[in-house]
Design an enzyme around this catalytic site. Structure first.
Site, PDB file in Angstrom:
ATOM      1  N   ASN A  38      16.562  -2.728  26.715  1.00 27.06           N
ATOM      2  CA  ASN A  38      15.345  -3.247  26.082  1.00 27.06           C
ATOM      3  C   ASN A  38      14.399  -3.933  27.063  1.00 27.06           C
ATOM      4  OD1 ASN A  38      13.682  -3.747  23.960  1.00 27.06           O
ATOM      5  ND2 ASN A  38      14.939  -5.337  23.021  1.00 27.06           N
TER       6      ASN A  38
ATOM      7  N   HIS B  28      21.987 -10.616   9.838  1.00 30.01           N
ATOM      8  CA  HIS B  28      21.118 -11.673  10.372  1.00 30.01           C
ATOM      9  C   HIS B  28      20.393 -12.407   9.257  1.00 30.01           C
ATOM     10  CE1 HIS B  28      20.351 -10.455  14.805  1.00 30.01           C
ATOM     11  NE2 HIS B  28      21.616 -10.316  14.480  1.00 30.01           N
TER      12      HIS B  28
ATOM     13  N   ARG C  54      24.919 -14.371  10.570  1.00 22.82           N
ATOM     14  CA  ARG C  54      24.386 -15.145  11.685  1.00 22.82           C
ATOM     15  C   ARG C  54      23.153 -15.901  11.203  1.00 22.82           C
ATOM     16  NH1 ARG C  54      21.304 -13.172  17.238  1.00 22.82           N
ATOM     17  NH2 ARG C  54      19.415 -13.466  16.023  1.00 22.82           N
TER      18      ARG C  54
ATOM     19  N   TYR D 242      14.292 -19.172  18.985  1.00 19.51           N
ATOM     20  CA  TYR D 242      14.834 -17.817  19.129  1.00 19.51           C
ATOM     21  C   TYR D 242      15.289 -17.263  17.763  1.00 19.51           C
ATOM     22  CZ  TYR D 242      18.300 -14.259  19.479  1.00 19.51           C
ATOM     23  OH  TYR D 242      18.995 -13.116  19.242  1.00 19.51           O
TER      24      TYR D 242
ATOM     25  N   ASP E 164      23.619 -17.910  17.292  1.00 22.40           N
ATOM     26  CA  ASP E 164      23.341 -17.481  18.668  1.00 22.40           C
ATOM     27  C   ASP E 164      22.493 -18.548  19.374  1.00 22.40           C
ATOM     28  OD1 ASP E 164      22.841 -16.123  21.002  1.00 22.40           O
ATOM     29  OD2 ASP E 164      22.103 -14.291  20.043  1.00 22.40           O
TER      30      ASP E 164
ATOM     31  N   HIS F 165      21.685 -18.290  22.473  1.00 23.89           N
ATOM     32  CA  HIS F 165      20.865 -17.462  23.365  1.00 23.89           C
ATOM     33  C   HIS F 165      20.611 -18.119  24.716  1.00 23.89           C
ATOM     34  CE1 HIS F 165      18.149 -13.933  23.836  1.00 23.89           C
ATOM     35  NE2 HIS F 165      18.967 -13.450  22.904  1.00 23.89           N
TER      36      HIS F 165
ATOM     37  N   GLU G  27      27.393 -18.297  19.987  1.00 26.72           N
ATOM     38  CA  GLU G  27      27.199 -17.216  20.953  1.00 26.72           C
ATOM     39  C   GLU G  27      26.363 -17.673  22.147  1.00 26.72           C
ATOM     40  OE1 GLU G  27      25.565 -13.807  18.988  1.00 26.72           O
ATOM     41  OE2 GLU G  27      24.686 -13.061  20.831  1.00 26.72           O
ATOM     42  N   ASP G  28      26.697 -17.184  23.309  1.00 30.40           N
ATOM     43  CA  ASP G  28      25.944 -17.458  24.539  1.00 30.40           C
ATOM     44  C   ASP G  28      25.467 -18.901  24.630  1.00 30.40           C
ATOM     45  OD1 ASP G  28      26.226 -14.894  25.611  1.00 30.40           O
ATOM     46  OD2 ASP G  28      24.508 -14.125  24.480  1.00 30.40           O
TER      47      ASP G  28
ATOM     48  N   GLU H  97      26.814  -9.992  25.788  1.00 24.83           N
ATOM     49  CA  GLU H  97      25.879  -8.906  25.447  1.00 24.83           C
ATOM     50  C   GLU H  97      25.070  -8.439  26.651  1.00 24.83           C
ATOM     51  OE1 GLU H  97      23.553 -10.847  22.292  1.00 24.83           O
ATOM     52  OE2 GLU H  97      21.874 -10.927  23.684  1.00 24.83           O
TER      53      GLU H  97
ATOM     54  N   ARG I 213      31.430  -9.717  23.848  1.00 23.07           N
ATOM     55  CA  ARG I 213      30.316  -9.058  23.132  1.00 23.07           C
ATOM     56  C   ARG I 213      29.715  -7.858  23.860  1.00 23.07           C
ATOM     57  NH1 ARG I 213      27.487 -10.134  19.150  1.00 23.07           N
ATOM     58  NH2 ARG I 213      25.407 -10.178  20.062  1.00 23.07           N
TER      59      ARG I 213
ATOM     60  N   HIS J 233      27.687  -6.592  20.447  1.00 20.43           N
ATOM     61  CA  HIS J 233      26.256  -6.718  20.232  1.00 20.43           C
ATOM     62  C   HIS J 233      25.785  -5.497  19.425  1.00 20.43           C
ATOM     63  CE1 HIS J 233      22.142  -6.885  22.533  1.00 20.43           C
ATOM     64  NE2 HIS J 233      22.080  -7.572  21.432  1.00 20.43           N
TER      65      HIS J 233
ATOM     66  N   ASP K 124      17.655  -3.135  18.892  1.00 16.61           N
ATOM     67  CA  ASP K 124      17.200  -2.438  20.091  1.00 16.61           C
ATOM     68  C   ASP K 124      18.305  -1.565  20.690  1.00 16.61           C
ATOM     69  OD1 ASP K 124      17.173  -5.678  20.806  1.00 16.61           O
ATOM     70  OD2 ASP K 124      18.530  -4.498  22.025  1.00 16.61           O
TER      71      ASP K 124
ATOM     72  N   GLU L 184      28.244  -6.732  15.191  1.00 20.42           N
ATOM     73  CA  GLU L 184      26.898  -7.113  14.751  1.00 20.42           C
ATOM     74  C   GLU L 184      26.203  -5.892  14.135  1.00 20.42           C
ATOM     75  OE1 GLU L 184      24.315  -8.405  17.933  1.00 20.42           O
ATOM     76  OE2 GLU L 184      22.896  -9.345  16.549  1.00 20.42           O
TER      77      GLU L 184
ATOM     78  N   TRP M 147      15.459 -17.408  28.208  1.00 20.97           N
ATOM     79  CA  TRP M 147      15.113 -16.966  26.861  1.00 20.97           C
ATOM     80  C   TRP M 147      16.383 -16.546  26.136  1.00 20.97           C
ATOM     81  CZ3 TRP M 147      15.507 -12.101  24.354  1.00 20.97           C
ATOM     82  CH2 TRP M 147      15.033 -12.148  23.011  1.00 20.97           C
TER      83      TRP M 147
HETATM   84  C1  CS2 Z   1      20.610 -11.044  20.382  1.00 19.14           C
HETATM   85  C2  CS2 Z   1      19.691  -9.883  20.630  1.00 19.14           C
HETATM   86  O1  CS2 Z   1      21.633  -9.754  18.722  1.00 19.14           O
HETATM   87  C3  CS2 Z   1      21.761 -10.682  19.497  1.00 19.14           C
HETATM   88  O2  CS2 Z   1      22.745 -11.390  19.549  1.00 19.14           O
HETATM   89  O3  CS2 Z   1      20.980 -11.822  21.428  1.00 19.14           O
HETATM   90  O4  CS2 Z   1      18.743  -9.923  19.605  1.00 19.14           O
HETATM   91  C4  CS2 Z   1      18.976  -9.853  21.971  1.00 19.14           C
HETATM   92  O5  CS2 Z   1      18.092 -10.925  22.060  1.00 19.14           O
HETATM   93  C5  CS2 Z   1      18.257  -8.553  22.103  1.00 19.14           C
HETATM   94  O6  CS2 Z   1      19.125  -7.506  21.881  1.00 19.14           O
HETATM   95  C6  CS2 Z   1      17.597  -8.414  23.453  1.00 19.14           C
HETATM   96  O7  CS2 Z   1      17.100  -7.130  23.584  1.00 19.14           O
HETATM   97 MG    MG Z   2      22.898 -12.611  21.200  1.00 18.42          MG
END
Ligand code: CS2
Ligand code: MG
Length: 374
Positions: free
Chosen positions: A7, A92, A117, A129, A182, A184, A208-209, A234, A255, A284, A288, A311, A374
């Site tokens: 992506n 989501h 989530r 985010y 997440d 992120h 997550e992350d 991811e 992930r 993940h 995308d 996910e 980000w």
């Molecule tokens: C995210 C994604 O799904 C997730 O957990 O972290 O939305 C991620 O930001 C995108 O796939 C980035 O392309």
């Molecule tokens: Mg994520």
């Protein structure tokens, strides 16, 4: 069928495939999945990296699809057969306010999701985010154009607010559904430790992350302070990115995806290694990653002994039209179907109506302008 979507950087993978890998595929025996994987991994001299590994992943996926079709079997059968009847997926839930999140959570429960989530707007932070652009819309990571959208971030406001969101959710809906979140990559290790500790009463399925993972050692600090489970990976593209986190038991869920971590062959190696430490998969599955990736993931998930969760963000109508598929979603679970191969297709005629347009993932800055994760 294979998916190589990276992506925001997709054209680099397209060029890598077109100029380097596809010419070398001509004349090769499509049955030799492992040899072709090694040929491209070792044969480039330059190992790993998201561009290389996304390209290899897509070829690997396509070769499993071909083998399945040749054997007249769904790919999960070739892997060793189903280890479960169905694959639990998480959806989501997003909202700019807690009330909007509560409404959306109810909607997802109504759809049958048992794992959800949750991402919520943060008062005083203009663009947290994971939020949908419009009310009732879906969160979409990238935005059209060649320049990334700039978002503002405040760790303090986030840390003070998010536990209150989980509190309202648990109070309203109880403790039965699996609650995921997440971060992120936004926190430092000690901030993530505080977050994990603060949200322990809400029994998250995972956070997550929590912090960027280039230095896996950082996760030890988080571990020392909290029992909130951690999911990472991811953005990883090989077993080497996962090695230390797994063998030092610094995470609970890995992930990585079939699209970025070496296809089904790469994922199989990672999952088997993770199983030694009772770490489970949690791939993940953002929008995308195409429906081809989702189909491959579902075959993998149905087989992998140490499956955790998958996910599933869902897809737009256009995507669903362009990718006919056999998978089913029923009451929070999915199944890849029993068609030979991956059970997914790509309608080039429909896709032609939507030519490529550049898009970017956003960036994040702190309130004083400092570039952030980000
Ligand atoms: C995210 C994604 O799904 C997730 O957990 O972290 O939305 C991620 O930001 C995108 O796939 C980035 O392309
Ligand atoms: Mg994520």
């Amino acid at each position: 069928m294979g998916d190589a979507t990276l992506n925001g950087r997709e054209l680099s993978v397209a060029a890598y495939l077109r100029d380097h890998l596809c010419p070398q595929l001509i004349g090769r025996d499509a049955q030799k999945i492992e040899d072709i994987w090694q040929y491209f991994y070792k044969g480039a001299y330059w190992r790993r990296g998201p561009v290389t590994m996304s390209a290899i992943s897509s070829i690997d996926m396509a070769l499993w699809d071909i083998k399945g079709k040749a054997a007249n079997m769904p790919v999960y059968q070739l892997l060793g057969g189903a280890s479960r009847e169905k694959v639990m997926v998480y959806g989501h839930c997003t909202g700019s306010t807690i009330d909007a999140v509560l409404d959306d959570y109810a909607r997802l429960l109504e759809m049958g999701f048992q794992a959800i989530r949750v991402q919520c707007g943060i008062p005083g932070v203009s663009s947290a985010y994971g939020l949908a652009k419009q009310k009732g819309g879906k969160y979409e990571p990238a935005a059209k154009g060649v320049y990334p959208e700039e978002q503002l971030w405040s760790t303090e406001k986030y840390l003070n607010f998010i536990p209150t969101v989980f509190d309202r959710i648990r109070n309203k809906f109880g403790m039965d559904s699996c609650l995921l979140h997440d971060i992120h990559h936004r926190l430092t290790p000690i901030e993530a430790a505080r977050f994990g500790k603060d949200v322990e009463p809400y029994h998250l399925f995972w956070m997550e992350d929590p912090t960027p993972a280039e230095n896996p050692e950082c996760f030890r600090l988080i571990r020392q302070h909290t029992v909130t489970p951690i999911a990472v990976g991811e953005v990883f593209n090989s077993i080497w990115d996962c090695k230390q986190l797994i063998e030092q038991q610094l995470i609970d869920f890995i992930r990585t995806t079939v699209t970025h971590a070496g296809g089904i062959s790469g994922m199989r190696r990672i999952a088997d290694f993770a199983s030694l430490y009772q770490i489970r998969t949690g791939s993940h599955g953002a929008s995308d990653l195409s429906p081809i990736s989702m189909a491959a993931a579902l075959h993998f998930d149905l087989w992998v002994p140490n499956f955790g969760i998958q996910e599933y963000m869902g897809y737009s109508e256009i995507m669903l039209e362009a990718f006919p598929r056999n998978w089913i979603f029923d009451n929070g679970y999915m199944h890849p179907g029993d068609e030979p191969g991956l059970g997914v297709d790509f309608d080039e005629k429909i896709a032609e109506k939507y030519p490529y347009e550049a898009a970017c993932l956003p960036i994040a800055r702190l309130e004083d302008g400092t570039m952030w994760n980000w």
